[in-house]
Design an enzyme around this catalytic site. Structure first.
Site, mmCIF file in Angstrom:
data_model
loop_
_atom_site.group_PDB
_atom_site.id
_atom_site.type_symbol
_atom_site.label_atom_id
_atom_site.label_comp_id
_atom_site.label_asym_id
_atom_site.label_seq_id
_atom_site.Cartn_x
_atom_site.Cartn_y
_atom_site.Cartn_z
ATOM 1 N N TYR A 180 0.858 -1.174 0.000
ATOM 2 C CA TYR A 180 0.000 0.000 0.000
ATOM 3 C C TYR A 180 0.896 1.225 0.000
ATOM 4 O O TYR A 180 1.686 1.430 0.913
ATOM 5 C CB TYR A 180 -0.909 0.020 1.221
ATOM 6 C CG TYR A 180 -1.880 1.181 1.202
ATOM 7 C CD1 TYR A 180 -3.176 1.008 0.733
ATOM 8 C CD2 TYR A 180 -1.498 2.444 1.624
ATOM 9 C CE1 TYR A 180 -4.074 2.064 0.690
ATOM 10 C CE2 TYR A 180 -2.383 3.508 1.583
ATOM 11 C CZ TYR A 180 -3.667 3.315 1.117
ATOM 12 O OH TYR A 180 -4.547 4.373 1.071
ATOM 13 N N TRP A 202 2.195 4.947 -2.660
ATOM 14 C CA TRP A 202 2.263 5.574 -3.970
ATOM 15 C C TRP A 202 3.452 5.067 -4.764
ATOM 16 O O TRP A 202 3.469 5.152 -5.974
ATOM 17 C CB TRP A 202 2.341 7.097 -3.804
ATOM 18 C CG TRP A 202 1.026 7.706 -3.467
ATOM 19 C CD1 TRP A 202 -0.002 7.097 -2.802
ATOM 20 C CD2 TRP A 202 0.584 9.015 -3.778
ATOM 21 N NE1 TRP A 202 -1.055 7.961 -2.672
ATOM 22 C CE2 TRP A 202 -0.719 9.153 -3.257
ATOM 23 C CE3 TRP A 202 1.158 10.087 -4.421
ATOM 24 C CZ2 TRP A 202 -1.447 10.328 -3.387
ATOM 25 C CZ3 TRP A 202 0.433 11.256 -4.540
ATOM 26 C CH2 TRP A 202 -0.868 11.369 -4.029
#
Length: 659
Positions: A6, A8
């Site tokens: 999890y 970016w």
């Protein structure tokens, strides 16, 4: 196996670590996946029932439809400029400040309803209405009651485009519970004067008004409710589907984009044969309690017994709440494997750390959905030391496990980039664009998508023009102010219409006697989430080497705290150190700290040990918003603060020791 991925990761579309992990694990037999997200999880859960959509980033009102049309923007949670300057897959044009100036020059008025004055740029000369944290729903209900009793609501819109308003109106009048949700009631909860609530409701009804609620507002106990109430308040004004009116979830989209969406490149990850899931805010609970059954979005799910965690492209010790509980759960599986370029908190808490490259050490393509540019991210340096691309790590593992060809499809980095580019280029051409072939693009370094006369559609405009021909994807085809489907779930924490539900802990609760300060955690200005916290830019934002925590001077003075002091922030769940920064722009009894400081305990690996660096998730709750969305509640937390005269050293950036 839990695919604990999890984050970016990279802005590039090929070297996207989560995609490679999912592709690898799917070919290996599948994995336990999380569902939802930390950014807008409560909205993601509730909006399919309310307007039939879950594409929350697309529900941010575009500037082009506001400037010249919108007269009043009411911002619950504000609209901080820094939050509009980032995009998950890479932001190229930073235009938010310019658009704020354009709107202000066009006569748009801004009202910032938030505990922090700084949540709205001073350039627009907006009004700050300070409220107690987590009381936005009460304020919205007080506004709605004024609209109702003064006949300022749009009955024709509510009858044609909505269902269930009558049930909600009875709730406002106090029919089911004897409590009238008027401005005086809301004032008692929020501490905003009743006269200001009433006056604002009248302003909203007499103006072309946008009701905008920041994503941070729904990251709280019962976070579904402010989202639902945002839509309901806008529906009562009757301006949904009109230029400059309606609602927006989040505000200040990073920049203008071509009206026909530019397609986004994405690695194919395949199908996960494992159907077991965990709500994103319950990862720690899952690890601690295998076999436990919980309610989630209308069904019961059973937590798996996780034996292995494979985590890449994210920092589990940043985004998860209640880090002491997470640490206890993280230590239960047999093995934790991570890919990391730096000695991050997740690397410190892993069994196997495989060194991975950074963005500067590999070739990639920036191509965000709706972006105005595609950019060739050409490698700046060769990989340092033994660092390798995530793709190459997984390719070698796949070879040992017998499925390398299926994983790589016999393509290397450049071949995959060319394939992704050409696949997406074909889609772009179907939408009327004309990007060049891959070799030309790579040599040029950038392709700009430009249109001579962009036409921006008003959100829900088609629905407003003809709701029968353009029904919403809800059970009724209309905006659902009352949801029969949610009523069938019988969740006490998520009733079938927008409702004020007292948070588990807030400044109006009994816990405030022991922990009298409400802690809010915001996005940092000197880094993206926790990325590159060890960099000089991020370190320069620290105070005494710790993350800065903002306090009102009166709260600090009552505790003998001066600007620059090291302080201990604590509650029954944990404690962390931070550096004090004093500001009158924050409401009294509220403190604020940026997220993302690398977690480092005095006693590494020992639950309950003091964090020396300033990670707010040491004190946040693991409770979810409700069983409907199962989203995190990081903005619902009370603490106490005291000065620390002899703090332990901060060692979050110390390298590992090798024997």
């Amino acid at each position: 196996m839990f695919g604990g991925c999890y984050g970016w990761a990279s802005a590039g579309r090929f070297h996207h670590a989560p995609s490679h992990l999912k592709r690898f694990l799917n070919l290996f037999g599948g994995y336990v996946d999380r569902v939802g997200n930390h950014s807008f999880g409560a909205a993601l859960g509730i909006m399919p029932y309310v307007i039939g959509r879950a594409d929350i980033p697309a529900l941010v009102a575009p500037w082009e439809t506001l400037v010249g049309s919108c007269e009043l923007i009411v911002l619950f949670g504000g609209a901080h400029l820094k939050n509009a300057q980032v995009e998950m897959n890479g932001q190229v044009r930073h235009e938010a400040a310019t658009w704020f100036h354009k709107a202000h020059a066009a006569g748009t008025r801004f009202v910032n309803i938030s505990p922090s004055r700084s949540d709205l740029t001073e350039a627009v000369d907006g009004e700050w209405i300070s409220l107690r944290p987590n009381t936005d729903v009460a304020v919205m209900l007080g506004l709605a009651h004024t609209l109702l009793v003064e006949g300022l609501h749009d009955t024709a819109f509510l009858q044609r485009f909505c269902v269930g308003f009558e049930r909600f109106a009875d709730y406002l009048r106090g029919v089911p519970d004897g409590v009238i949700k008027d401005a005086a009631w809301a004032a008692e909860i929020s501490s905003i004067p009743a006269e200001r609530i009433t006056a604002l409701a009248r302003q909203m009804a007499s103006s072309r008004t946008l009701v905008a609620t920041a994503w941070s507002v729904q990251r709280a106990d019962h976070g579904e409710q402010p989202v639902w109430m945002t839509v309901t308040l806008a529906a009562m004004l009757g301006q949904i589907g009109l230029p400059g009116g309606g609602f927006s979830l989040g505000f200040g989209r990073a920049g203008s984009a071509p009206p026909r969406k530019v397609p986004r490149m994405a690695m194919p990850v395949g199908k996960n044969p494992v159907t077991t899931i965990v709500p994103v805010a319950s990862v720690g609970d899952m690890l601690l309690n295998p076999g436990k059954e919980v309610e989630f979005n209308g069904r019961r799910i059973r937590y798996p017994d996780v034996k292995l965690i494979y985590a890449v492209g994210g920092n589990a010790f940043h985004h998860n709440t209640d880090l002491n509980a997470l640490l206890r759960g993280w230590q239960r599986p047999d093995t934790v494997i991570v890919h990391e370029p730096f000695w991050t908190p997740v690397a410190r808490h892993a069994d196997i750390v495989l060194p991975a490259t950074t963005t500067l050490e590999r070739n990639d393509i920036l191509a965000a959905e709706s972006a105005s540019h595609w950019i060739a991210m050409q490698k700046a340096i060769e990989p340092v030391g033994q660092a390798r691309n995530d793709f190459d790590i997984f390719a070698d593992l796949a070879e040992r496990l017998g499925f390398k060809s299926a994983f790589t499809e016999d393509r290397d980095e450049r071949a995959w980039m060319a394939w992704l580019y050409e696949q997406t280029r074909a889609q772009a051409k179907e939408r009327g664009y004309a990007p060049p072939d891959f070799d030309t693009f790579w040599n040029d370094g950038v392709h700009a998508f430009i249109e001579e006369a962009p036409v921006h559609q008003v959100f829900m405009g088609d629905f407003r023009r003809d709701p029968d021909a353009n029904p919403l994807k809800t059970a009724s085809g209309r905006i659902e102010i009352f949801s029969e489907k949610i009523a069938g779930f019988n969740y006490a924490d998520c009733p079938p219409h927008p409702t004020w539900i007292e948070p588990t802990e807030w400044l109006g609760s009994a816990q405030a006697r022991d922990y009298p300060l409400h802690l809010l955690s915001n996005q940092p200005t000197a880094r993206l989430h926790s990325q590159l916290d060890m960099s000089p830019l991020s370190r320069a934002s620290k105070i005494a080497g710790r993350e800065a925590i903002t306090m009102h001077p009166k709260d600090a003075g009552a505790r003998g705290i001066r600007d620059g002091d090291v302080v201990r922030v604590s509650n029954a769940r944990g404690a962390f150190l931070a550096g004090a920064r004093l500001s009158p722009d924050l409401r009294e009894s509220v403190v604020q700290i940026a997220t993302g400081a690398w977690y480092q305990a005095v006693e590494p690996g020992v639950p309950g040990s003091l964090d020396t660096h300033g990670n707010p998730n040491m004190v946040t709750m693991s409770k979810v918003t409700s069983p409907l969305a199962g989203a995190p509640t990081a903005q619902t937390v009370l603490v106490q603060i005291e000065r620390v005269d002899d703090p332990p050293p901060m060692t979050a950036f110390d390298p590992p020791r090798f024997s």
